[in-house]
Design a protein around this motif. Structure first.
Motif, short mmCIF file in Angstrom:
data_model
loop_
_atom_site.label_atom_id
_atom_site.label_comp_id
_atom_site.label_asym_id
_atom_site.label_seq_id
_atom_site.Cartn_x
_atom_site.Cartn_y
_atom_site.Cartn_z
N SER A 244 -87.70 41.97 -54.93
CA SER A 244 -88.33 41.03 -55.86
C SER A 244 -87.48 40.85 -57.11
CB SER A 244 -89.73 41.54 -56.24
OG SER A 244 -90.33 40.69 -57.20
N ALA A 245 -86.94 41.96 -57.62
CA ALA A 245 -86.08 41.86 -58.81
C ALA A 245 -84.82 41.07 -58.50
CB ALA A 245 -85.72 43.26 -59.30
N LEU A 246 -84.27 41.27 -57.29
CA LEU A 246 -83.06 40.53 -56.91
C LEU A 246 -83.36 39.04 -56.78
CD1 LEU A 246 -80.09 40.64 -56.02
CD2 LEU A 246 -80.91 40.93 -53.68
N ALA A 247 -84.52 38.70 -56.20
CA ALA A 247 -84.88 37.29 -56.05
C ALA A 247 -85.04 36.61 -57.41
CB ALA A 247 -86.17 37.17 -55.24
N LYS A 248 -85.64 37.33 -58.35
CA LYS A 248 -85.79 36.77 -59.69
C LYS A 248 -84.44 36.54 -60.35
CE LYS A 248 -90.38 38.69 -60.65
NZ LYS A 248 -91.18 39.60 -61.50
N GLU A 249 -83.51 37.48 -60.14
CA GLU A 249 -82.17 37.33 -60.70
C GLU A 249 -81.46 36.12 -60.09
OE1 GLU A 249 -78.68 38.16 -62.91
OE2 GLU A 249 -80.78 38.76 -63.12
N ALA A 250 -81.63 35.93 -58.77
CA ALA A 250 -81.00 34.78 -58.12
C ALA A 250 -81.59 33.47 -58.63
CB ALA A 250 -81.18 34.88 -56.60
N ASP A 251 -82.92 33.43 -58.82
CA ASP A 251 -83.56 32.22 -59.36
C ASP A 251 -83.07 31.93 -60.77
OD1 ASP A 251 -84.95 31.90 -57.04
OD2 ASP A 251 -86.77 32.89 -57.76
N ARG A 252 -82.90 32.99 -61.56
CA ARG A 252 -82.43 32.79 -62.93
C ARG A 252 -81.01 32.21 -62.94
NH1 ARG A 252 -79.29 35.00 -66.62
NH2 ARG A 252 -78.58 36.62 -65.17
N MET A 253 -80.17 32.71 -62.05
CA MET A 253 -78.80 32.21 -61.98
C MET A 253 -78.76 30.76 -61.51
SD MET A 253 -76.71 35.52 -60.53
CE MET A 253 -75.14 34.70 -60.84
N LYS A 254 -79.63 30.40 -60.56
CA LYS A 254 -79.68 29.01 -60.10
C LYS A 254 -80.16 28.09 -61.22
CE LYS A 254 -80.43 30.06 -55.20
NZ LYS A 254 -81.37 29.95 -54.06
N THR A 255 -81.12 28.57 -62.01
CA THR A 255 -81.59 27.77 -63.14
C THR A 255 -80.47 27.56 -64.15
OG1 THR A 255 -83.82 28.63 -62.85
CG2 THR A 255 -83.31 27.63 -64.98
N ASN A 256 -79.72 28.61 -64.41
CA ASN A 256 -78.60 28.48 -65.34
C ASN A 256 -77.53 27.52 -64.81
OD1 ASN A 256 -79.82 30.31 -67.05
ND2 ASN A 256 -78.68 32.07 -66.28
N MET A 257 -77.31 27.57 -63.50
CA MET A 257 -76.34 26.67 -62.90
C MET A 257 -76.78 25.22 -63.03
SD MET A 257 -75.55 29.00 -59.53
CE MET A 257 -74.90 27.63 -58.60
N ALA A 258 -78.07 24.96 -62.82
CA ALA A 258 -78.58 23.61 -62.98
C ALA A 258 -78.45 23.13 -64.42
CB ALA A 258 -80.04 23.55 -62.53
N HIS A 259 -78.70 24.05 -65.36
CA HIS A 259 -78.54 23.70 -66.78
C HIS A 259 -77.09 23.36 -67.10
CE1 HIS A 259 -79.11 23.73 -71.10
NE2 HIS A 259 -78.15 24.64 -71.20
N VAL A 260 -76.16 24.14 -66.54
CA VAL A 260 -74.74 23.86 -66.76
C VAL A 260 -74.36 22.51 -66.16
CG1 VAL A 260 -72.42 24.64 -66.18
CG2 VAL A 260 -74.13 26.30 -66.90
N GLU A 261 -74.94 22.19 -65.01
CA GLU A 261 -74.63 20.90 -64.39
C GLU A 261 -75.11 19.74 -65.28
OE1 GLU A 261 -75.60 18.32 -60.35
OE2 GLU A 261 -76.73 20.13 -60.85
#
Length: 285
Positions: free
Chosen positions: A120-137
């Protein structure tokens, strides 16, 4: 401008979560809404199995050891927390087998829960990184519209971010490595339990003990009658209870040889039990 538009389209194709995955997401959503899928998710729920496990233990203690509901719940709590006060213990041979298996099953349950927490902690970390990637885009799109620069650097950054996420996920998705770890941890823990069972059922089958735990009016001839007796079942039960740190105290090493053997056996055996929990059931299934 034409080259910039092409770079932007390429970058969007590299970013996960584009429109091409919408159809897959809709199919997954339909599968999850299926009644059979809901039943499977319910049966796989750790909370359901933990509750069932609890009531099975309480029921067995209530009907086979004549424990009250409070006493049975108190006894199970000692197992779950590995405190093992020793003020309440089982007496029947069948219940000693049941409690031994129950303790091992509880270790498996704890391993499952720990594995779920980590995932669960890993999934949250992956979601956070995807959100950051979308923000960078979005930020890069804005910069590109005003400055007219290409998105080559951004595309490389997206690829690097995806590789980081995939590397983290690989740590928990390597099934073959996890299964090998499970087999090794289970075998090692089984060796310690088997070794303790053989040693104490052989060396302390009948004992008068000594020192502070000496049995009064006990001699070598009467040790099997009035002294401390350990059958193979008793030794197995003692090994499981000891190495899982539950430690009820109803069976303990009672001879100099038994206590000498117990020092390294307990220290290293607890490590093997920890490996069984952390590296075994939690990561192997």
């Amino acid at each position: 401008q034409h080259l910039g538009a092409m770079d932007k389209n390429k970058a969007r194709e590299m970013v996960p979560g584009d429109r091409s995955s919408d159809s897959d997401d809709s199919e997954d959503h339909q599968d999850e809404s299926h009644p059979d899928s809901q039943v499977l998710r319910f049966l796989k729920s750790k909370k359901v199995w933990a509750t069932v496990f609890w009531f099975v233990g309480v029921g067995m203690l209530k009907f086979h050891e004549d424990f009250g509901l409070l006493e049975a719940s108190y006894f199970i709590t000692q197992i779950v927390t590995t405190i093992g006060c020793g003020d309440i213990c089982v007496q029947g041979s069948m219940m000693k087998v049941f409690v031994s298996v129950y303790i091992l099953g509880m270790l498996v349950m704890v391993g499952f829960i720990l594995n779920e927490v980590v995932n669960s902690a890993l999934a949250k970390e992956a979601d956070r990184m995807k959100t950051n990637m979308a923000h960078v885009e979005r930020l890069a799109d804005s910069v590109h519209a005003t400055v007219g620069q290409t998105l080559n650097d951004f595309s490389e950054e997206v690829i690097r971010e995806e590789e980081i996420v995939e590397n983290k996920m690989m740590r928990f998705s390597g099934r073959s490595a996890s299964q090998q770890k499970l087999i090794f941890a289970t075998c090692l823990f089984g060796i310690y339990i088997g070794g303790g069972t053989i040693f104490y059922s052989t060396m302390e089958a009948c004992s008068c003990s000594y020192g502070a735990t000496a049995v009064p009016n006990c001699t070598a001839e009467t040790a099997c009658e009035v002294g401390k007796v350990k059958t193979p079942l008793d030794a197995f039960y003692m090994s499981v209870v000891t190495l899982t740190t539950v430690g009820f105290g109803d069976y303990t090493p009672s001879t100099p040889a038994g206590r000498l053997f117990g020092i390294p056996w307990m220290v290293t055996g607890i490590v093997a039990a920890g490996g069984f929990v952390a590296g075994g059931p939690g990561g192997g299934f």
